[in-house]
Design a protein around this motif. Structure first.
Motif, PDB file in Angstrom:
ATOM      1  N   SER A  24       9.110   9.555  22.769  1.00  0.00           N
ATOM      2  CA  SER A  24       8.050   9.971  22.115  1.00  0.00           C
ATOM      3  C   SER A  24       7.957  11.098  21.197  1.00  0.00           C
ATOM      4  O   SER A  24       7.276  11.394  20.191  1.00  0.00           O
ATOM      5  CB  SER A  24       6.680  10.315  23.172  1.00  0.00           C
ATOM      6  OG  SER A  24       7.140  11.802  23.805  1.00  0.00           O
TER       7      SER A  24
ATOM      8  N   ASN B 153       2.668  10.748  17.027  1.00  0.00           N
ATOM      9  CA  ASN B 153       1.988   9.658  17.624  1.00  0.00           C
ATOM     10  C   ASN B 153       0.575   9.642  17.462  1.00  0.00           C
ATOM     11  O   ASN B 153      -0.023   8.582  17.135  1.00  0.00           O
ATOM     12  CB  ASN B 153       2.565   9.228  19.045  1.00  0.00           C
ATOM     13  CG  ASN B 153       4.033   8.876  19.286  1.00  0.00           C
ATOM     14  OD1 ASN B 153       4.175   8.097  18.364  1.00  0.00           O
ATOM     15  ND2 ASN B 153       4.540   9.685  19.899  1.00  0.00           N
ATOM     16  N   CYS B 154      -0.028  10.767  17.924  1.00  0.00           N
ATOM     17  CA  CYS B 154      -1.487  10.828  17.982  1.00  0.00           C
ATOM     18  C   CYS B 154      -2.027  10.744  16.607  1.00  0.00           C
ATOM     19  O   CYS B 154      -3.115  10.133  16.130  1.00  0.00           O
ATOM     20  CB  CYS B 154      -1.975  12.229  18.546  1.00  0.00           C
ATOM     21  SG  CYS B 154      -1.524  12.150  20.102  1.00  0.00           S
TER      22      CYS B 154
ATOM     23  N   ARG C 192       0.609  18.024  15.800  1.00  0.00           N
ATOM     24  CA  ARG C 192       1.500  17.598  14.558  1.00  0.00           C
ATOM     25  C   ARG C 192       0.621  16.432  13.847  1.00  0.00           C
ATOM     26  O   ARG C 192       0.084  15.395  14.487  1.00  0.00           O
ATOM     27  CB  ARG C 192       2.563  16.597  15.365  1.00  0.00           C
ATOM     28  CG  ARG C 192       3.654  17.311  16.085  1.00  0.00           C
ATOM     29  CD  ARG C 192       5.017  16.792  16.264  1.00  0.00           C
ATOM     30  NE  ARG C 192       4.892  15.536  17.140  1.00  0.00           N
ATOM     31  CZ  ARG C 192       6.076  14.729  17.335  1.00  0.00           C
ATOM     32  NH1 ARG C 192       7.090  15.042  17.008  1.00  0.00           N
ATOM     33  NH2 ARG C 192       5.863  13.587  18.080  1.00  0.00           N
TER      34      ARG C 192
ATOM     35  N   CYS D 275       3.366  18.423  30.060  1.00  0.00           N
ATOM     36  CA  CYS D 275       3.742  18.756  30.997  1.00  0.00           C
ATOM     37  C   CYS D 275       2.834  18.122  32.261  1.00  0.00           C
ATOM     38  O   CYS D 275       2.080  19.018  33.330  1.00  0.00           O
ATOM     39  CB  CYS D 275       3.548  20.414  31.230  1.00  0.00           C
ATOM     40  SG  CYS D 275       4.454  21.186  29.977  1.00  0.00           S
TER      41      CYS D 275
ATOM     42  N   ASN E  57       0.189  13.921  26.563  1.00  0.00           N
ATOM     43  CA  ASN E  57       0.461  14.568  27.954  1.00  0.00           C
ATOM     44  C   ASN E  57       1.371  15.604  27.490  1.00  0.00           C
ATOM     45  O   ASN E  57       2.563  15.590  26.878  1.00  0.00           O
ATOM     46  CB  ASN E  57       1.481  13.467  28.590  1.00  0.00           C
ATOM     47  CG  ASN E  57       1.947  14.095  30.074  1.00  0.00           C
ATOM     48  OD1 ASN E  57       2.080  15.212  30.179  1.00  0.00           O
ATOM     49  ND2 ASN E  57       1.910  13.234  31.034  1.00  0.00           N
TER      50      ASN E  57
ATOM     51  N   SER F  26      -3.373  16.371  19.003  1.00  0.00           N
ATOM     52  CA  SER F  26      -1.929  16.855  18.782  1.00  0.00           C
ATOM     53  C   SER F  26      -1.778  17.768  17.494  1.00  0.00           C
ATOM     54  O   SER F  26      -2.648  17.568  16.402  1.00  0.00           O
ATOM     55  CB  SER F  26      -0.926  15.702  18.568  1.00  0.00           C
ATOM     56  OG  SER F  26       0.292  16.339  17.968  1.00  0.00           O
TER      57      SER F  26
ATOM     58  N   ASN G 110       4.310   8.765  29.560  1.00  0.00           N
ATOM     59  CA  ASN G 110       4.961   8.208  30.503  1.00  0.00           C
ATOM     60  C   ASN G 110       4.424   8.018  31.733  1.00  0.00           C
ATOM     61  O   ASN G 110       4.893   7.125  32.686  1.00  0.00           O
ATOM     62  CB  ASN G 110       6.437   8.398  30.524  1.00  0.00           C
ATOM     63  CG  ASN G 110       7.112   8.262  29.191  1.00  0.00           C
ATOM     64  OD1 ASN G 110       7.062   6.881  28.643  1.00  0.00           O
ATOM     65  ND2 ASN G 110       7.850   9.140  28.581  1.00  0.00           N
TER      66      ASN G 110
HETATM   67  C1  FMN Z   1       5.270  20.929  25.793  1.00  0.00           C
HETATM   68  C2  FMN Z   1       5.411  19.481  25.853  1.00  0.00           C
HETATM   69  C3  FMN Z   1       5.318  18.740  27.099  1.00  0.00           C
HETATM   70  C4  FMN Z   1       5.501  17.468  27.423  1.00  0.00           C
HETATM   71  N1  FMN Z   1       5.407  16.860  28.546  1.00  0.00           N
HETATM   72  C5  FMN Z   1       5.407  15.542  28.736  1.00  0.00           C
HETATM   73  C6  FMN Z   1       5.094  14.790  30.024  1.00  0.00           C
HETATM   74  O1  FMN Z   1       5.095  15.682  31.135  1.00  0.00           O
HETATM   75  N2  FMN Z   1       5.310  13.547  29.993  1.00  0.00           N
HETATM   76  C7  FMN Z   1       5.290  12.807  28.962  1.00  0.00           C
HETATM   77  O2  FMN Z   1       5.254  11.766  29.253  1.00  0.00           O
HETATM   78  N3  FMN Z   1       5.317  13.489  27.775  1.00  0.00           N
HETATM   79  C8  FMN Z   1       5.410  14.720  27.592  1.00  0.00           C
HETATM   80  N4  FMN Z   1       5.515  15.267  26.533  1.00  0.00           N
HETATM   81  C9  FMN Z   1       5.577  14.404  25.200  1.00  0.00           C
HETATM   82  C10 FMN Z   1       4.590  14.109  24.375  1.00  0.00           C
HETATM   83  O3  FMN Z   1       3.222  13.829  25.098  1.00  0.00           O
HETATM   84  C11 FMN Z   1       4.871  13.271  23.211  1.00  0.00           C
HETATM   85  O4  FMN Z   1       5.799  13.667  22.478  1.00  0.00           O
HETATM   86  C12 FMN Z   1       3.514  12.785  22.293  1.00  0.00           C
HETATM   87  O5  FMN Z   1       3.953  11.935  21.341  1.00  0.00           O
HETATM   88  C13 FMN Z   1       3.116  14.068  21.757  1.00  0.00           C
HETATM   89  O6  FMN Z   1       2.073  13.639  20.512  1.00  0.00           O
HETATM   90  P1  FMN Z   1       2.472  13.750  19.155  1.00  0.00           P
HETATM   91  O7  FMN Z   1       3.488  12.947  18.981  1.00  0.00           O
HETATM   92  O8  FMN Z   1       1.239  13.387  18.620  1.00  0.00           O
HETATM   93  O9  FMN Z   1       2.615  15.313  18.681  1.00  0.00           O
HETATM   94  C14 FMN Z   1       5.477  16.448  26.177  1.00  0.00           C
HETATM   95  C15 FMN Z   1       5.508  17.258  24.924  1.00  0.00           C
HETATM   96  C16 FMN Z   1       5.449  18.471  24.781  1.00  0.00           C
HETATM   97  C17 FMN Z   1       5.311  19.332  23.141  1.00  0.00           C
END
Ligand code: FMN
Length: 196
Positions: A158, A17-18, A13, A89, A87, A11, A129
């Motif tokens: 998330s 979470n990551c 960020r 999209c 994840n 990620s 999810n």
């Molecule tokens: C462009 C984008 C698309 C995402 N699509 C999904 C998705 O399809 N399903 C899902 O469960 N989470 C989705 N998420 C949520 C991220 O997986 C989630 O916020 C995760 O915590 C991101 O990692 P980070 O918190 O380390 O940045 C999406 C996030 C972004 C930015």
């Protein structure tokens, strides 16, 4: 340096979470044993801008950077590698695919190196999810073991990046970590991570 645990988080960020899970793993094993790499913000670029030299005999990938090589060498030397992937999209995020593409240039047709890479033990933590990342992760390990951390299951959103504030999520993560070390009857964390 030969860190036996390598943590790859995909990620952009630092404190999402990551990033938080990456820090959790680092603290769990201890910083002397674990090396963290953030695979984001162009650390691995997508393949292109070449004539697929990596697939031609005796020709080096012109795109492989020193940083990319350092990370992939660390993976090859590790006892265990964690991939932490969000994840985006419905699929692993683009940073994961860029990393995966560049392994082709790193292997450069060297089947022995490819075998060495594939034989390194790996575990996958996916923030999602939904499930269904096995095919993508099979590029890294023949039978990928994946923990899906589903924010909805923990009553979280998330994007807040606070999944590990959930004791249930931490417990699921700790059980998954322990599953990577079946030979050890009792894992002693580097710090008390609060398994209840
Ligand atoms: C462009 C984008 C698309 C995402 N699509 C999904 C998705 O399809 N399903 C899902 O469960 N989470 C989705 N998420 C949520 C991220 O997986 C989630 O916020 C995760 O915590 C991101 O990692 P980070 O918190 O380390 O940045 C999406 C996030 C972004 C930015």
């Amino acid at each position: 340096m030969n860190n036996s645990i390598v943590i790859l988080q995909f990620s952009p960020r630092n404190k999402g979470n990551c990033g938080t899970i990456s820090a959790f793993l680092r603290d769990y094993y201890g910083p002397e044993k674990a090396a963290e790499f953030q695979i984001a913000s162009g650390v691995f670029g997508p393949c292109g801008h070449c004539d697929y030299e990596c697939l031609k005999p005796g020709v080096q990938c012109p795109s492989l950077t020193d940083k990319e090589r350092e990370i992939l060498d660390a993976v090859c030397r590790a006892e265990l590698v964690y991939f932490i992937v969000p994840n985006y999209c419905g699929w692993p995020c683009a940073n994961y695919f860029a990393f995966n593409e560049r392994t082709v240039g790193y292997f450069n047709g060297d089947r022995q190196r490819m075998r060495q890479y594939m034989d390194v033990k790996k575990r996958f933590i996916v923030i999602s999810n939904s499930e269904g990342f096995e095919a993508a992760m099979r590029q890294q390990a023949e039978q990928p073991e994946i923990l899906y951390l589903k924010s909805r299951a923990y009553g979280k959103q998330s994007i807040a990046g606070d999944l590990l504030d959930s004791q249930e999520a931490r417990n699921d993560l700790l059980r998954f970590i322990a599953g990577a070390h079946p030979e050890e009857s009792e894992i002693v964390p580097a710090e008390n991570n609060g398994l209840s």
